[in-house]
Design a protein around this motif. Sequence first.
Motif, short mmCIF file in Angstrom:
data_model
loop_
_atom_site.label_atom_id
_atom_site.label_comp_id
_atom_site.label_asym_id
_atom_site.label_seq_id
_atom_site.Cartn_x
_atom_site.Cartn_y
_atom_site.Cartn_z
N LYS A 108 0.84 -1.21 0.00
CA LYS A 108 0.00 0.00 0.00
C LYS A 108 0.87 1.26 0.00
N VAL A 109 1.79 1.32 0.93
CA VAL A 109 2.59 2.55 1.09
C VAL A 109 3.48 2.79 -0.13
N MET A 110 4.03 1.72 -0.69
CA MET A 110 4.98 1.89 -1.78
C MET A 110 4.32 2.14 -3.13
N GLY A 111 3.02 1.83 -3.25
CA GLY A 111 2.42 2.05 -4.57
C GLY A 111 0.91 2.14 -4.58
N GLU A 112 0.25 1.24 -3.87
CA GLU A 112 -1.21 1.16 -4.01
C GLU A 112 -1.93 2.43 -3.55
N ASN A 113 -1.42 3.06 -2.49
CA ASN A 113 -2.10 4.27 -2.01
C ASN A 113 -2.01 5.40 -3.03
N ALA A 114 -0.83 5.56 -3.64
CA ALA A 114 -0.67 6.59 -4.67
C ALA A 114 -1.52 6.22 -5.89
N ALA A 115 -1.57 4.94 -6.22
CA ALA A 115 -2.37 4.48 -7.37
C ALA A 115 -3.84 4.85 -7.16
N GLU A 116 -4.29 4.69 -5.94
CA GLU A 116 -5.67 5.03 -5.59
C GLU A 116 -5.93 6.53 -5.81
N LEU A 117 -5.02 7.36 -5.34
CA LEU A 117 -5.20 8.82 -5.47
C LEU A 117 -5.11 9.27 -6.92
N TYR A 118 -4.28 8.58 -7.72
CA TYR A 118 -4.03 9.03 -9.09
C TYR A 118 -4.69 8.13 -10.14
N ASP A 119 -5.64 7.32 -9.72
CA ASP A 119 -6.37 6.44 -10.65
C ASP A 119 -5.45 5.63 -11.55
N VAL A 120 -4.43 5.05 -10.95
CA VAL A 120 -3.53 4.20 -11.71
C VAL A 120 -3.99 2.75 -11.54
N ASP A 121 -4.18 2.05 -12.65
CA ASP A 121 -4.56 0.63 -12.59
C ASP A 121 -3.26 -0.19 -12.63
N ILE A 122 -2.86 -0.71 -11.50
CA ILE A 122 -1.56 -1.37 -11.40
C ILE A 122 -1.47 -2.59 -12.32
N GLU A 123 -2.53 -3.36 -12.41
CA GLU A 123 -2.49 -4.55 -13.26
C GLU A 123 -2.32 -4.18 -14.73
#
Lengths: 354, 273
Positions: free
Chosen positions: A308-323
């Motif tokens: 979460k801290v390294m990527g998922e939280n920022a992805a959530e804020l910036y609408d980044v789809d990690i997959e």
Amino acid sequence: MYQHNGEEIFVIDAHVHLWDATTENIDHDGGEEFIQCFYDYHTTFTPEEREWSMEEYRKYGPDRMVEDLFGNAAADMAIFQPTYLSDFYVEGFNTTEQNAELATEYPERFVLNGSFDPRDGDEGLEYLEDLHETYDIPGVKLYTAEWRGESKGWRLDDEEAFEFLEKCSELGIENIHAHKGPTIRPLNRDAFDVADVDDAASSFPELNFIVEHVGLPRLDDFCWIAAQENNVYGGLAVAAPFAQNRPGKFSEIMSELLWWLGEDRILFGSDYALWNPDWLVEEVLEAELTQEHRMEYGVEWDLETKKKVMGENAAELYDVDIEEKRRQFQDDEISLEFDLGDHYASEEPAAADD
Amino acid sequence: MTGTESDGSMSAPSRTAVRDRLDRVTDPELDRSIIELEYVDRIEIDGDRVAVEFTLPTAWCSPAFAWMMAVDARDEVESLSAVEAARITLREHMHEAEINRGVNEELSFAEAFPDADGDVAAVRAELDEKARVARQYDAVETLLEAGLDAEAIVALRPRDLKRPEADGDDAAVGATADATEAVAVYVRDRSFAVSVPAEPIERYLEKARETDLVSGPDDVLFRTPEGEPIDANSFDLVHQRGRLAQVNMSSQGGICDGLREAREERLEEPADD
């Protein structure tokens, strides 16, 4: 993707710069003091063998930046946070336009934030609209301690600042990053006071307020505000490199943050080129909370939290789809350049060698 | 009452007496002694005149903080009866000229820094308040370890604290205590007392008095960071905020330590070649 104990962690470095502090670009003593001060922070929290020379530090350029961020796949994406300092630097220190050079070349890898300064009035509002139109910026980085003529700073809860926040809200610029951190010469310490975030965050619940440097040296004020305003986040830049040479301190700060904010509102950032993700990401991911702190605070720096801290939280804020990014990065330009294709393919069904 | 040794006013002050006085000066942001932090480089005693030199972790440490430390050092040393005048020299600071001149000519901060917005009183008060909150954490931890519960702790007043040997004189609590001393804490309408180490309690009281939160024997001893008495239901949260204040100070201390080490290495480098 960082490989951690057989697991993969998608890293979004939420705080990077592409700056120019060459002597030709400096037109105020403050500009020279500023970069010297950055360099002191750099050497203080960088392993000796990874320290840069002052010459490299003044201007590293886009090629080196891309390699430092992505060359060993320490980071998968990065978010530009501009710092204008127009009174100190001829062309600005690290502006949206300077950052855009790289961000538009690799739009899949970079998020480009803008900035505003409420002291610019109507002209500033127009500039913000321009940034929105030109770059579709999803966020802004704000530097409340910036000098402008006689003024030595501004506050997020000023009436003028609220006009700009309203404009952000109207344009859908949702992520408001405010530098609230260590004193940086020659800027005034009090201009980094974190108290103004409180009123702004409660007045604009539709915006996210990311307090960079978690308010250090006002961690206490920051955590107390964040505990009450659930749209307030903490950016780890400056706190992160404690992992390298002050591990006990890192454990304690991280424990406090996890206790007060929880694992969903903390964002990793290297502050590149203050520190380099090519060693920092590993230090932070390998760091452990001490047994004493785990017992005392009842929090864990475990795989889920790290993701979460390294990527998922920022992805959530910036609408980044990690997959989706992972699929895209199997053969994007940067993966081809650094031969990282396999890196992003590891969870695909086992395929025969092509 | 202040617990200092009585130096004969005819003879020069001892180095120990000067150091003990300087040990009471804190870095206001870290709430740690400037002696412990190794800021003091040199103490020179010449009859009834004392010269003190000190250096901070970076050349750009807040001028307001540097000012407070310089003024406090001067006042502490000059409080010794054997000292006629103290000369304070801050070294290697971007504002050393203004600070050294101001402190040794007894100017106010506003006089020494005409460009500054005002005096340092507000900054000092804010940092004192943070130091109080952090010290409260240690005091309360001591009481929890002694078996007191939240309800008993939030109800405490200075009159409930006594040095065992102090013959019922409340004022005895508040002087400096060494690590071995104990204080009796009376609880439940003075129905019984527990004995706890005095030092954390005394350290807390010192700041509680400096911040004017506790002045009389009947004032509520422990407070929220906002200065209000604590409701027993929010005791845990207030205690956690005290811990947070400590972590904030020690984290900043970590940055200062790091910057000082980097600076020392840089200053030493030429000598290594």
